[in-house]
Design an enzyme around this catalytic site. Structure first.
Site, PDB file in Angstrom:
ATOM      1  N   CYS A 329       0.833  -1.213   0.000  1.00 26.75           N
ATOM      2  CA  CYS A 329       0.000   0.000   0.000  1.00 26.75           C
ATOM      3  C   CYS A 329       0.863   1.257   0.000  1.00 26.75           C
ATOM      4  CB  CYS A 329      -0.942   0.006   1.209  1.00 26.75           C
ATOM      5  SG  CYS A 329      -0.097  -0.018   2.800  1.00 26.75           S
ATOM      6  N   GLU A 363      -2.043   1.159  -4.497  1.00 23.71           N
ATOM      7  CA  GLU A 363      -1.651  -0.208  -4.141  1.00 23.71           C
ATOM      8  C   GLU A 363      -0.854  -0.797  -5.292  1.00 23.71           C
ATOM      9  OE1 GLU A 363      -2.756  -3.161  -0.891  1.00 23.71           O
ATOM     10  OE2 GLU A 363      -3.324  -1.071  -1.182  1.00 23.71           O
TER      11      GLU A 363
END
Length: 375
Positions: A329, A363
């Site tokens: 992330c 992401e």
């Protein structure tokens, strides 16, 4: 999609470019990083441009006898009062105005109400947490029960040192991965993927990319088994580790829900697992779970670390596996980690997943294969 609070609410920072524009900006900024490391092709998985967040938290602003949802301002000072948020899932979006109106009409429920958290599923189940700066009593529970029944939701009350569960403290999510459905318990207060549409695509991508890897899988930072359970079908056995007791408990339940029987979970941090794997330290948690690390023939390691990325010992451990699946992330810490990992591995596949539209966050997913002998 329109948002009337753009330029004031601090939730979305690059909304002015439109959905495609904000996505292109983030992809262009991050592609250069991973091209340096040998990534040649980049898959891009886009999100719905609205109603994509299944998890949301709002402050409550009080003015005279009225209450309003509020977000931190874009400048970082003060709050912006809002009456809707088009980023939230449709069930949350539709519930928000009805819920605030009902709470406003009930003195005991609105008094010293500080924040509201929402958690929803793709099958429209909703869990609402009401957070207070006061002690919650039986009278509060009685009134909250009425709201819970009215909207057919689950309500939890929280205050300092208190958690009052009126019905249940979880929802059951159902994710569709290719042609198969998986069910997951998602507990209030535990980490869950905020964008279920992108989550399904991330699982599909990792499952398709790991076909043929065979042997056994080691997963670190497994959470409640979001990736673990679908991926287990590509491997003989899976050992998954996680530091959170709540997540481990949910992961075990999720295995039951999905009939998964080739996975074992153990509560260990990544650093602790490295110590156990290298036989530097023994852990009763492994023994109690009847896990013997020597019984595993690992071909693949899967890591999905927090924003800080991998610690040095886990980076070193990863380089000992033939295949690495890395979901991140935080592109910057992933770039740092891969700078070390590409000394022994080559990037075979790379993807960007727009998990957090209209923010600077993105992401990433990488599949790496060993290109040099183990040292």
């Amino acid at each position: 999609m329109e948002c009337k609070y753009f330029s004031r609410c601090g939730s979305c920072k690059i909304f002015d470019l439109g959905y495609e524009g904000q996505l292109k900006l983030k992809i262009d900024e991050n592609k250069r990083l991973f091209e340096e490391l040998g990534a040649k092709k980049f898959e891009v998985v886009s999100s719905p441009d609205s109603n994509f967040r299944a998890r949301a938290e709002f402050r409550i602003y009080h003015s005279s006898s009225k209450i309003f949802y509020a977000m931190h301002s874009l400048e970082g000072k003060g709050l912006v009062v809002i009456d809707e948020c088009p980023m939230t899932s449709k069930p949350i979006f539709e519930l928000m105005p009805k819920l605030i109106k009902e709470l406003e009409s009930m003195l005991i429920l609105k008094e010293r109400l500080f924040a509201i958290e929402f958690l929803s599923s793709l099958n429209e189940e909703i869990l609402v947490t009401l957070i207070y700066h006061k002690k919650l009593d039986e009278e509060w529970a009685k009134e909250a029960q009425k709201v819970q029944k009215l909207f057919d939701i689950s309500i939890i009350g929280r205050s300092r040192g208190q958690k009052v569960v009126l019905k249940k403290d979880f929802i059951t999510e159902e994710l569709r991965v290719f042609d198969k459905s998986y069910r997951f318990i998602q507990k209030e207060g535990s980490f869950t993927q905020p964008n279920p549409y992108i989550n399904q695509k991330m699982i599909e991508w990792t499952k398709e990319a790991s076909k043929g890897f065979g042997k056994d899988l080691l997963e670190l930072y497994c959470g409640a088994g979001n990736f673990t359970i679908p991926l287990s079908e590509n491997f003989n056995k899976v050992l998954a580790t996680e530091i959170s007791k709540t997540s481990i408990k949910a992961a075990l339940k999720n295995c039951e829900l999905n009939g998964t029987n080739n996975v074992k979970f153990v509560r260990l941090s990544s650093e602790e697992f490295v110590e156990a794997y290298e036989e530097k330290r023994s852990f009763s948690r492994l023994k109690n779970a009847q896990i013997d690390l020597k019984e595993y023939d690992f071909s693949t390691i899967f890591v999905d670390p927090p924003r800080a990325g991998l610690d040095e010992t886990t980076r070193t451990l990863s380089k000992k596996f033939e295949n690495i699946i890395y979901i991140s992330c935080n592109p910057k810490t992933m770039y740092r980690d891969l700078q070390e990992i590409i000394k022994t591995h080559k990037i075979e596949k790379f993807a960007f997943f727009d998990q957090f539209p209209y923010t600077n966050h993105l992401e990433c997913g990488a599949i790496l294969k060993m290109s040099k002998k183990k040292y």
